[in-house]
Design a protein around this motif. Structure first.
Motif, PDB file in Angstrom:
ATOM      1  N   UNK A   1       0.880  -1.097   0.009  1.00 42.46           N
ATOM      2  CA  UNK A   1      -0.046   0.088   0.136  1.00 42.46           C
ATOM      3  C   UNK A   1       0.806   1.409   0.110  1.00 42.46           C
ATOM      4  N   UNK A   2       0.186   2.526  -0.239  1.00 42.35           N
ATOM      5  CA  UNK A   2       0.985   3.638   0.018  1.00 42.35           C
ATOM      6  C   UNK A   2       1.744   3.751  -1.510  1.00 42.35           C
ATOM      7  N   UNK A   3       1.364   3.662  -2.622  1.00 42.46           N
ATOM      8  CA  UNK A   3       2.106   3.651  -3.778  1.00 42.46           C
ATOM      9  C   UNK A   3       2.069   5.227  -4.495  1.00 42.46           C
ATOM     10  N   UNK A   4       2.858   5.589  -5.131  1.00 39.09           N
ATOM     11  CA  UNK A   4       2.989   6.655  -5.997  1.00 39.09           C
ATOM     12  C   UNK A   4       2.632   5.932  -7.364  1.00 39.09           C
ATOM     13  N   UNK A   5       1.771   6.514  -8.055  1.00 35.28           N
ATOM     14  CA  UNK A   5       1.451   5.880  -9.302  1.00 35.28           C
ATOM     15  C   UNK A   5       1.936   6.656 -10.579  1.00 35.28           C
ATOM     16  N   UNK A   6       2.772   6.340 -11.309  1.00 36.35           N
ATOM     17  CA  UNK A   6       3.195   7.522 -12.509  1.00 36.35           C
ATOM     18  C   UNK A   6       2.625   6.920 -13.722  1.00 36.35           C
ATOM     19  N   UNK A   7       2.260   7.931 -14.545  1.00 29.39           N
ATOM     20  CA  UNK A   7       1.668   7.573 -16.076  1.00 29.39           C
ATOM     21  C   UNK A   7       2.618   8.397 -16.823  1.00 29.39           C
ATOM     22  N   UNK A   8       3.759   7.773 -17.405  1.00 30.66           N
ATOM     23  CA  UNK A   8       4.358   8.599 -18.243  1.00 30.66           C
ATOM     24  C   UNK A   8       4.048   8.869 -19.628  1.00 30.66           C
ATOM     25  N   UNK A   9       4.856   9.418 -20.444  1.00 31.17           N
ATOM     26  CA  UNK A   9       4.331  10.094 -21.686  1.00 31.17           C
ATOM     27  C   UNK A   9       4.233   8.859 -22.534  1.00 31.17           C
TER      28      UNK A   9
ATOM     29  N   UNK B   1       2.752   6.403 -21.839  1.00 31.06           N
ATOM     30  CA  UNK B   1       1.508   5.755 -21.239  1.00 31.06           C
ATOM     31  C   UNK B   1       1.596   4.437 -20.589  1.00 31.06           C
ATOM     32  N   UNK B   2       2.886   4.247 -20.110  1.00 30.07           N
ATOM     33  CA  UNK B   2       3.188   3.212 -19.486  1.00 30.07           C
ATOM     34  C   UNK B   2       3.177   3.628 -17.799  1.00 30.07           C
ATOM     35  N   UNK B   3       2.724   2.586 -17.094  1.00 31.91           N
ATOM     36  CA  UNK B   3       2.271   2.838 -15.866  1.00 31.91           C
ATOM     37  C   UNK B   3       3.666   2.150 -15.011  1.00 31.91           C
ATOM     38  N   UNK B   4       3.879   2.997 -13.957  1.00 33.19           N
ATOM     39  CA  UNK B   4       5.087   2.792 -13.104  1.00 33.19           C
ATOM     40  C   UNK B   4       4.494   2.997 -11.593  1.00 33.19           C
ATOM     41  N   UNK B   5       4.971   2.026 -10.607  1.00 39.41           N
ATOM     42  CA  UNK B   5       4.642   2.134  -9.231  1.00 39.41           C
ATOM     43  C   UNK B   5       5.943   2.278  -8.505  1.00 39.41           C
TER      44      UNK B   5
END
Length: 149
Positions: free
Chosen positions: A94-102, A104-108
């Motif tokens: 829990x307590x993630x930072x979710x990134x959506x890069x240019x 369109x990939x998702x990183x946690x």
């Protein structure tokens, strides 16, 4: 009985629609109308400066193409395809930072700063779950500090 009456009403409605559409086409073909003069474009006066029709650069919001990505905080456990995602290095769930890069990939990113790509999520998922963008940060560190990491 009911269906026949409904069918007749629908047919009458479609015929009235067709007649109205044909009338509209005839009116548009008869343009210019005698009571309505053609609009004229107004050129600026000799001493008048032409002002652009958009905001000055300091008031514009960057577009999606101008930023490297967007991020959001995800406090609860992240469930993807029925599985709770955990950090492969420290086991945090829990307590993630979710990134959506240019791209369109998702990183946690977990609280311990471990980053992993999440192929089970996409930009559409991110857009559904993220709120409106409320702030832009020049560096990743400032964004993470703003989100409490």
């Amino acid at each position: 009985m009911f269906w026949f009456r409904r069918f007749r009403e629908d047919r009458a409605f479609r015929e009235a629609q067709r007649a109205g559409y044909e009338l509209l086409l005839r009116l548009q073909a008869a343009r210019p109308w005698p009571d309505c003069p053609e609009p004229t474009s107004q050129a600026p006066a000799a001493g008048e400066a032409v002002v652009p029709d958009f905001l000055p650069p300091e008031l514009r919001v960057p577009s999606r193409q101008d930023v490297a990505g967007v991020m959001m905080r995800w406090l609860q456990p992240l469930v993807v395809d029925g599985e709770v995602r955990t950090c492969p290095e420290c086991g945090a769930y829990r307590d993630w930072i979710v990134f959506c890069l240019s791209d369109d990939s998702i990183w946690l990113r977990c609280r311990a700063s471990h980053e992993t790509q999440e192929p089970g999520l996409d930009a559409a998922w991110f857009n559904r779950h993220s709120g409106p963008v409320d702030r832009f940060h020049p560096t990743l560190e400032e964004g993470l500090r703003y989100l409490g990491h």
